[in-house]
Design a protein around this motif. Structure first.
Motif, PDB file in Angstrom:
ATOM      1  N   TYR A  28       0.834  -1.191   0.000  1.00 21.34           N
ATOM      2  CA  TYR A  28       0.000   0.000   0.000  1.00 21.34           C
ATOM      3  C   TYR A  28       0.874   1.247   0.000  1.00 21.34           C
ATOM      4  CZ  TYR A  28      -4.337  -2.503   0.642  1.00 21.34           C
ATOM      5  OH  TYR A  28      -5.425  -3.318   0.450  1.00 21.34           O
ATOM      6  N   SER A  29       0.453   2.236  -0.762  1.00 17.35           N
ATOM      7  CA  SER A  29       1.152   3.506  -0.841  1.00 17.35           C
ATOM      8  C   SER A  29       0.149   4.630  -0.564  1.00 17.35           C
ATOM      9  CB  SER A  29       1.753   3.673  -2.241  1.00 17.35           C
ATOM     10  OG  SER A  29       2.390   4.920  -2.363  1.00 17.35           O
ATOM     11  N   VAL A  30       0.505   5.531   0.352  1.00 17.50           N
ATOM     12  CA  VAL A  30      -0.374   6.667   0.656  1.00 17.50           C
ATOM     13  C   VAL A  30      -0.380   7.599  -0.557  1.00 17.50           C
ATOM     14  CG1 VAL A  30      -0.760   8.672   2.144  1.00 17.50           C
ATOM     15  CG2 VAL A  30       0.079   6.520   3.133  1.00 17.50           C
ATOM     16  N   VAL A  31      -1.579   7.850  -1.069  1.00 13.49           N
ATOM     17  CA  VAL A  31      -1.709   8.710  -2.247  1.00 13.49           C
ATOM     18  C   VAL A  31      -2.463  10.003  -1.951  1.00 13.49           C
ATOM     19  CG1 VAL A  31      -1.526   6.795  -3.876  1.00 13.49           C
ATOM     20  CG2 VAL A  31      -3.775   7.489  -3.052  1.00 13.49           C
ATOM     21  N   LYS A  32      -3.088  10.077  -0.762  1.00  7.56           N
ATOM     22  CA  LYS A  32      -3.837  11.286  -0.408  1.00  7.56           C
ATOM     23  C   LYS A  32      -3.912  11.397   1.103  1.00  7.56           C
ATOM     24  CE  LYS A  32      -6.792  14.506  -1.930  1.00  7.56           C
ATOM     25  NZ  LYS A  32      -6.623  15.450  -2.982  1.00  7.56           N
ATOM     26  N   LYS A  33      -3.748  12.616   1.609  1.00 11.50           N
ATOM     27  CA  LYS A  33      -3.914  12.913   3.035  1.00 11.50           C
ATOM     28  C   LYS A  33      -5.016  13.965   3.157  1.00 11.50           C
ATOM     29  CE  LYS A  33       0.742  11.975   4.707  1.00 11.50           C
ATOM     30  NZ  LYS A  33       0.445  11.029   5.769  1.00 11.50           N
ATOM     31  N   LEU A  34      -5.923  13.721   4.088  1.00 12.82           N
ATOM     32  CA  LEU A  34      -7.040  14.633   4.317  1.00 12.82           C
ATOM     33  C   LEU A  34      -7.103  14.991   5.792  1.00 12.82           C
ATOM     34  CD1 LEU A  34      -9.748  12.697   2.269  1.00 12.82           C
ATOM     35  CD2 LEU A  34      -8.537  14.749   1.549  1.00 12.82           C
ATOM     36  N   PRO A  35      -7.670  16.154   6.110  1.00  8.01           N
ATOM     37  CA  PRO A  35      -7.845  16.507   7.519  1.00  8.01           C
ATOM     38  C   PRO A  35      -8.780  15.505   8.198  1.00  8.01           C
ATOM     39  CG  PRO A  35      -8.340  18.381   6.091  1.00  8.01           C
ATOM     40  CD  PRO A  35      -8.144  17.196   5.211  1.00  8.01           C
ATOM     41  N   LEU A  36      -8.561  15.289   9.471  1.00  5.35           N
ATOM     42  CA  LEU A  36      -9.361  14.331  10.228  1.00  5.35           C
ATOM     43  C   LEU A  36     -10.839  14.721  10.275  1.00  5.35           C
ATOM     44  CD1 LEU A  36      -8.817  11.695  11.613  1.00  5.35           C
ATOM     45  CD2 LEU A  36      -8.364  12.918  13.729  1.00  5.35           C
ATOM     46  N   ASN A  37     -11.132  16.012  10.121  1.00  3.09           N
ATOM     47  CA  ASN A  37     -12.528  16.471  10.162  1.00  3.09           C
ATOM     48  C   ASN A  37     -13.218  16.432   8.794  1.00  3.09           C
ATOM     49  OD1 ASN A  37     -11.239  18.608   8.946  1.00  3.09           O
ATOM     50  ND2 ASN A  37     -12.082  20.180  10.305  1.00  3.09           N
ATOM     51  N   THR A  38     -12.634  15.753   7.825  1.00  2.89           N
ATOM     52  CA  THR A  38     -13.254  15.612   6.500  1.00  2.89           C
ATOM     53  C   THR A  38     -14.590  14.883   6.657  1.00  2.89           C
ATOM     54  OG1 THR A  38     -11.094  15.523   5.412  1.00  2.89           O
ATOM     55  CG2 THR A  38     -12.954  14.613   4.197  1.00  2.89           C
ATOM     56  N   SER A  39     -15.623  15.411   6.031  1.00  2.00           N
ATOM     57  CA  SER A  39     -16.951  14.792   6.142  1.00  2.00           C
ATOM     58  C   SER A  39     -16.992  13.475   5.360  1.00  2.00           C
ATOM     59  CB  SER A  39     -18.029  15.732   5.599  1.00  2.00           C
ATOM     60  OG  SER A  39     -17.929  15.820   4.189  1.00  2.00           O
ATOM     61  N   ASP A  40     -17.967  12.636   5.697  1.00  2.00           N
ATOM     62  CA  ASP A  40     -18.147  11.371   4.983  1.00  2.00           C
ATOM     63  C   ASP A  40     -18.404  11.616   3.499  1.00  2.00           C
ATOM     64  OD1 ASP A  40     -17.777   9.976   7.327  1.00  2.00           O
ATOM     65  OD2 ASP A  40     -19.925   9.641   7.669  1.00  2.00           O
ATOM     66  N   GLU A  41     -19.151  12.664   3.187  1.00  2.00           N
ATOM     67  CA  GLU A  41     -19.455  12.990   1.795  1.00  2.00           C
ATOM     68  C   GLU A  41     -18.183  13.408   1.052  1.00  2.00           C
ATOM     69  OE1 GLU A  41     -21.151  14.398   4.414  1.00  2.00           O
ATOM     70  OE2 GLU A  41     -22.964  13.162   4.249  1.00  2.00           O
ATOM     71  N   GLN A  42     -17.353  14.223   1.698  1.00  2.00           N
ATOM     72  CA  GLN A  42     -16.096  14.635   1.067  1.00  2.00           C
ATOM     73  C   GLN A  42     -15.169  13.441   0.879  1.00  2.00           C
ATOM     74  OE1 GLN A  42     -15.266  17.563   4.138  1.00  2.00           O
ATOM     75  NE2 GLN A  42     -15.162  19.183   2.559  1.00  2.00           N
ATOM     76  N   LEU A  43     -15.105  12.560   1.872  1.00  2.00           N
ATOM     77  CA  LEU A  43     -14.272  11.365   1.775  1.00  2.00           C
ATOM     78  C   LEU A  43     -14.746  10.476   0.633  1.00  2.00           C
ATOM     79  CD1 LEU A  43     -11.982   9.587   2.805  1.00  2.00           C
ATOM     80  CD2 LEU A  43     -13.576   8.650   4.505  1.00  2.00           C
ATOM     81  N   GLU A  44     -16.044  10.293   0.524  1.00  2.00           N
ATOM     82  CA  GLU A  44     -16.588   9.478  -0.576  1.00  2.00           C
ATOM     83  C   GLU A  44     -16.241  10.089  -1.922  1.00  2.00           C
ATOM     84  OE1 GLU A  44     -18.443   6.207  -2.268  1.00  2.00           O
ATOM     85  OE2 GLU A  44     -17.888   6.534  -0.176  1.00  2.00           O
TER      86      GLU A  44
END
Length: 104
Positions: free
Chosen positions: A42-58
């Protein structure tokens, strides 16, 4: 390439980790050590803030799934594949061997 209805086919290749104060999205990458020796990691390809909403994550997952650097769908069998399991940009290894006589 994909839409909301078939993202589950590709999600099996994605790892989401929320343990380091951020959301790391990783993709399984195939490296070939020899003709029948895949190395998967596995390779990390994206980092998001922990408060990212479920909709944004999807939406991020959908964007990732549509990124042809990582994923493809075989034009012959319609199977979702990692880019590293494709013979070329259209046909998976299995179809190349079965339908076109390619030997890997």
């Amino acid at each position: 390439m994909s839409n909301n209805n078939d993202t589950d086919d590709f999600k099996k290749y994605i790892w989401i980790d929320k343990t380091k104060g951020v959301i790391d999205i990783s993709v399984e990458i195939v490296e070939w050590l020899g003709p029948h020796e895949p190395k998967l990691e596995y390779s990390v390809v994206k980092k998001l803030p922990l408060n990212t909403s479920d909709e944004q994550l999807e939406q991020e997952l959908i964007n990732l799934i549509n990124d042809n650097r990582y994923f493809a769908r075989c034009a012959e069998c319609n199977k979702a594949e990692l880019r590293g399991h494709m013979h070329d940009q259209y046909i998976c290894h299995t179809c190349a061997e079965t339908n076109h006589g390619v030997v890997h």
